[in-house]
Every structure is written in C-alpha cells, then in structure tokens.
Design an enzyme around this catalytic site. Structure first.
Site, PDB file in Angstrom:
ATOM      1  N   ASP A 161      51.805 -26.316  50.779  1.00  0.00           N
ATOM      2  CA  ASP A 161      53.122 -26.861  51.104  1.00  0.00           C
ATOM      3  C   ASP A 161      53.047 -28.375  51.233  1.00  0.00           C
ATOM      4  OD1 ASP A 161      54.213 -24.405  51.178  1.00  0.00           O
ATOM      5  OD2 ASP A 161      54.255 -24.222  53.359  1.00  0.00           O
ATOM      6  N   LYS A 218      58.256 -27.100  49.766  1.00  0.00           N
ATOM      7  CA  LYS A 218      59.545 -26.488  50.046  1.00  0.00           C
ATOM      8  C   LYS A 218      60.516 -27.584  50.451  1.00  0.00           C
ATOM      9  CE  LYS A 218      58.106 -22.035  51.702  1.00  0.00           C
ATOM     10  NZ  LYS A 218      57.887 -21.305  52.929  1.00  0.00           N
ATOM     11  N   MET A 250      62.086 -28.432  62.849  1.00  0.00           N
ATOM     12  CA  MET A 250      63.047 -28.761  61.780  1.00  0.00           C
ATOM     13  C   MET A 250      64.380 -29.215  62.342  1.00  0.00           C
ATOM     14  SD  MET A 250      62.176 -25.597  59.213  1.00  0.00           S
ATOM     15  CE  MET A 250      61.831 -24.344  60.428  1.00  0.00           C
TER      16      MET A 250
HETATM   17  N1  SAH Z   1      54.402 -23.476  60.250  1.00  0.00           N
HETATM   18  C1  SAH Z   1      54.609 -24.787  60.797  1.00  0.00           C
HETATM   19  C2  SAH Z   1      56.073 -25.115  60.958  1.00  0.00           C
HETATM   20  C3  SAH Z   1      56.838 -25.186  59.673  1.00  0.00           C
HETATM   21  S1  SAH Z   1      58.496 -25.714  59.918  1.00  0.00           S
HETATM   22  C4  SAH Z   1      53.894 -24.904  62.145  1.00  0.00           C
HETATM   23  O1  SAH Z   1      53.435 -23.893  62.678  1.00  0.00           O
HETATM   24  O2  SAH Z   1      53.789 -26.023  62.651  1.00  0.00           O
HETATM   25  C5  SAH Z   1      58.376 -27.442  59.651  1.00  0.00           C
HETATM   26  C6  SAH Z   1      58.633 -28.189  60.931  1.00  0.00           C
HETATM   27  O3  SAH Z   1      57.462 -28.199  61.743  1.00  0.00           O
HETATM   28  C7  SAH Z   1      58.939 -29.646  60.735  1.00  0.00           C
HETATM   29  O4  SAH Z   1      60.300 -29.844  60.420  1.00  0.00           O
HETATM   30  C8  SAH Z   1      58.608 -30.227  62.102  1.00  0.00           C
HETATM   31  O5  SAH Z   1      59.627 -29.946  63.031  1.00  0.00           O
HETATM   32  C9  SAH Z   1      57.411 -29.387  62.502  1.00  0.00           C
HETATM   33  N2  SAH Z   1      56.140 -30.079  62.174  1.00  0.00           N
HETATM   34  C10 SAH Z   1      55.158 -29.640  61.377  1.00  0.00           C
HETATM   35  N3  SAH Z   1      54.126 -30.508  61.361  1.00  0.00           N
HETATM   36  C11 SAH Z   1      54.462 -31.518  62.165  1.00  0.00           C
HETATM   37  C12 SAH Z   1      53.818 -32.728  62.563  1.00  0.00           C
HETATM   38  N4  SAH Z   1      52.604 -33.068  62.121  1.00  0.00           N
HETATM   39  N5  SAH Z   1      54.465 -33.532  63.431  1.00  0.00           N
HETATM   40  C13 SAH Z   1      55.690 -33.205  63.896  1.00  0.00           C
HETATM   41  N6  SAH Z   1      56.341 -32.088  63.550  1.00  0.00           N
HETATM   42  C14 SAH Z   1      55.740 -31.253  62.694  1.00  0.00           C
END
Ligand code: SAH
Length: 485
Positions: free
Chosen positions: A251, A273, A386
């Site tokens: 991703d 995505k 998100m």
């Molecule tokens: N599976 C992922 C989440 C996917 S949804 C997890 O477990 O983290 C994607 C959202 O995750 C982004 O919009 C943001 O809100 C958050 N996110 C993922 N990585 C991030 C990061 N390094 N810093 C801040 N927010 C993050």
C-alpha cells in the site's frame, strides 16, 4: 592465519574436564550438559549452580588446585576456565603433551580448539567462528541469523531427519534427492511448521514422497503489517516474510524504509489505495494475489500499520480462504499505538482514561453511522483514523453530544517517521488548528485528556505545535533568521 577445521563433536556420555568453578566454567559446563557430555569440574570452590549439579550427580567435582593428574581421568577434551593465566598455560601444555584438545576461554593462542557462537535450532546448529580474531563479529552475525532463522527451521530439520531413510529409498539418486529437498524447502512445509500445523506438515511430506516426481512449489500469501513507518517497529516475523518474498503487493502507506528491508530481487508492486475507486482497486488486489500465489510464488501483502485495523485485511483473507490459497497473518503496530508512543501520549492512564476506542472517520457515511454519544463520553481516549478531511464534522458532533470544548486533542502527522509533526489544542478549535498548521494525511487524531501529556512527555522529533493563534511576529522573525543561517 591458517584456517581452523570446523567440526561438531558427539560428546554424549564422554567425560570432559572443565578447570574452574566460577561463572565462565558454569556456562561451559551447562553447554556440555546440553550436549549430553559428562563434565568433570576441577576447582577449589564451585558456584552455586555447579554445586547443585554436583550434588545431583550431573557433574563430577575434583576439589582443589589444578593437578596434571586430572587430565588422566579419561577425558576427551579440556576446557580451561580459570582466571589465572599461568594456570591456564599449565593446563594447555599438559593437555598438549597428552594430545588432548584444549580450549582456554578467551585465549585463542593457548587454545587448540575454539568454541563457536551458535544458533541453536534443535538438530540444526549453525556455528560461527572468527578463529579468535574478533569474537564480537561472530556474536553479531549470530544475532542476525537468530532473527531470520526461527524455530520452524529446527522443526523442519527434525521432520526430514525422521523420514531420512524413506527419502533415501524413494530418491536413491543424489541429484533427484537434492531436487526433492529444494522443492520441499520452497514448498509449504516451513509455513505449516511455523503455524504449528505439525500433522499437516507430516501429511504434506507423505504426499510429496508418494507422488511420482518431485512436486512444484506451492504459492501462499502472507498478510503482513508494516507498521507506521519506522522500520524498527517491524516484527521479526514481518522481517522474515519480507526476506522470503517473491512478490510484494504494498500500500501507499508503507514507508520506503520498510520496503528497503525486503529481499532485493522480490518484485514490488504498489497497489496504493485512494479514497476513490476503492472497490475496483480491491478487486484488482485480489486478482493479483491469486495470480501470483497460483503461479507458486510467495506473496507478501504488505499494509501500513496492522492488517486487521482498518486495513481490509479481513476481506482479503476471506477471499484467499474461498480460493483455497494458503495464508498467514503477521500483525503490525497500528497507527494509534505508534503515534501515541512517538508523541509521548499514554493511551490509557489511571488518572485520565480507562478505555480506548479506534474509530474510522473515512467518509461521510462512516461519520453518520458512529455513535457520537458514546464517543463523547468522559474518561476515554478516542483515536480517529483517516479523519483529516472530516475534522470539522468530528468537532461539531462531539460538541453536540456533550464533550467539553476544553478537551485536549493531538493530531500526529507522519507518526514515527523523520518528518513527524504533533499539533495539539482543544476540541473547540480542532478544525481551525488543523487548518492553521496545514495538517495532511497520514495523520491520526487522538482525543482525550491523555493528549495533554504530549507537552511534557514528547521525545521524538519536533515538540508539539500548540493551538491556532498565529506565532508572534518576533518568533517568526527569529525562525526565519535561524533558517537563513
Ligand atoms: N491499517 C492501518 C490503518 C489504515 S487506515 C493501521 O493499522 O495503522 C489509514 C489511516 O491510518 C491514515 O489515514 C491515518 O489516520 C492512520 N495512519 C497510518 N499510518 C500513520 C502514520 N504513520 N502517522 C499518522 N497516521 C497514520
């Protein structure tokens, strides 16, 4: 320097003399016991553990100062572990005279054999030696190997060992036997053993032995959590899967630093995505997983954070299950856990929050279906994933549902990455503050009293940027000057 001759000695029921009764002697004696040897320990005094072993009859104790006569106790090897160099020297020359191999701990010159650093996986043992030149190098390599070679390798070796005779009879020719082993190593056995499906592994091996020719490799998919960005937050299992991958479907959220750790010649395919066109992309991902796994490849489906937290990992697994593709799941550190840690925000705290909620604020629909009364309750921490585009709605709904405007929040942008930013403020000014600081995705919104602690407990990257009042002009001038300098 001439090379040493490596060998693995069978010391079962064989006496080995250890001279010394301290911590080093104890370690060596323990290793000898592990190998089934009968240690004979000569020393004026014994450490507590050595004493216990002597009383339990596991070792024999020769009390007193070193005497040459100890070497005539029908021993096969000698280990000198005293802290007196002269005594060690006497032991070494007495052993030499009797053609006994001797190891003087930490003294390559006096030794006629070295004890290597070992990665121990049951019957599979990997010994590393620097010939006494730099034991640190050997130990470092051992640590590296220990992370990549897990216990499944030991189980696999043991499995092959149990069927050794059958395999030889089935493939008497060394060439075909080698091809058989190679096919098995590329096949599902390791994965099954890793998943503790021992009976299934046994059955697979049976099938392979019964088939007329060596079977081709079978593909599988590992659904791997790549964490928030800092490669140090990967698990050992994730690292192993990345090392073994033939194809990586990743991703956009996966960091370059994480991707760099994957096997060099693995094919990397971005299946990024975006909020739009979600379903067609998802179908495309499913099709790619299927195509590569069916072609016999080891596919890693690499996601940001954890695959089961707002990552559609469940749907992908259902798809694989329905299509009979073997899979495994490697959890990752999810954004809420990582962003909180890297911003100095304890997600729960006895004084402030007894529960934690992970919420997706992905689109208007998901915002409408949330139970805002519940989310507005006190004494909890809420992490919105998100949420950047919906901050205004989030703020309104929470205030309407009764959460105090003074409730502190933290927005963590690019959590755990070099460019991490923390923006803090209060709920009443949430969307204005985010606009003011131009917060972009990926960012996580954490709401609750615990976020106020970031001010004091932040430790990674820049300190939090607070509130939405513009910086006083003097500060801006100072910053501009600092940049110019
Ligand atoms: N599976 C992922 C989440 C996917 S949804 C997890 O477990 O983290 C994607 C959202 O995750 C982004 O919009 C943001 O809100 C958050 N996110 C993922 N990585 C991030 C990061 N390094 N810093 C801040 N927010 C993050």
């Amino acid at each position: 320097m001439t090379a040493l001759f490596p060998l693995f000695a069978d010391l079962r029921d064989r006496a080995v003399l250890v001279v010394g009764g301290g911590a080093v002697a104890e370690r060596k004696t323990e290793a000898l016991l592990h190998a089934g040897a009968r240690p004979v320990v000569g020393a004026p005094q014994l450490s507590a553990a050595l004493q216990d072993w002597a009383e339990a009859g596991r070792i024999r104790w020769l009390p007193g100062q070193f005497r040459e006569a100890w070497l005539d106790e029908q021993v096969w090897l000698v280990i000198a572990a005293t802290d007196d160099r002269q005594v060690n020297q006497a032991i070494a020359s007495a052993a030499e005279a009797r053609r006994l191999l001797v190891n003087v701990v930490d003294d390559a010159q006096l030794s006629s054999f070295q004890v290597p650093a070992v990665v121990d996986r049951g019957p599979l043992q990997i010994a590393i030696s620097s010939g006494g030149a730099a034991p640190m190098v050997a130990r470092h390599l051992r640590r590296q190997l220990e992370t990549t070679l897990d216990d499944a390798w030991g189980s696999l070796t043991e499995l092959f060992g149990r069927h050794r005779q059958r395999i030889r009879e089935r493939f008497p020719d060394t060439g075909t036997r080698r091809r058989f082993f190679e096919a098995q190593l590329a096949g599902p056995l390791l994965r099954l053993l890793r998943q503790h499906q021992h009976a299934e592994a046994e059955a697979q091996l049976d099938i392979a032995l019964e088939q007329a020719k060596a079977p081709g490799p079978t593909g599988s998919v590992a659904l791997v959590g790549g964490g928030p960005g800092d490669p140090g937050l990967l698990t050992l299992n994730a690292l192993r899967a990345l090392n073994e991958a033939d194809v990586i479907l990743y991703d956009r959220l996966v960091s370059d630093a994480v991707l760099r750790l994957a096997r060099r010649d693995a094919e990397r395919i971005e299946v990024g995505k975006s909020a739009q066109g979600h379903s067609t992309r998802q179908e495309h991902i499913h099709a790619l997983m299927l195509e590569h796994a069916r072609a016999g490849r080891r596919v890693v489906r690499l996601k940001g954070g954890d695959p089961f937290v707002f990552g559609r990992g469940g749907e992908e697994l259902e798809f694989l299950h329905d299509h009979g593709i073997a899979f495994e799941v490697v959890p990752g550190i999810t954004a809420a856990v990582a962003c909180a840690a890297y911003a100095g925000i304890p997600l729960t705290h006895r004084d402030h929050a007894q529960s934690l909620r992970l919420v997706t604020a992905h689109c208007k629909d998901s915002l409408d279906t949330l139970d805002w009364q519940v989310l507005a309750q006190q004494r909890q921490t809420v992490a919105f994933y998100m949420g950047v585009a919906g901050l205004e709605t989030i703020q309104q709904r929470l205030l309407q549902a009764g959460r105090a405007g003074s409730t502190p929040f933290a927005l963590v942008e690019n959590g755990s990455r070099p460019e991490q930013r923390i923006v803090t403020g209060t709920l009443a000014e949430l969307s204005a503050t985010a606009r003011h600081h131009q917060v972009h995705t990926p960012a996580l919104l954490i709401l609750g009293e615990v976020t106020a602690l970031a001010e004091r407990l932040h430790w990674f990257g820049a300190p939090p940027q607070v509130g939405c009042t513009p910086l006083p002009s003097t500060k801006i001038a100072a910053r501009t000057l600092a940049h110019a300098a």
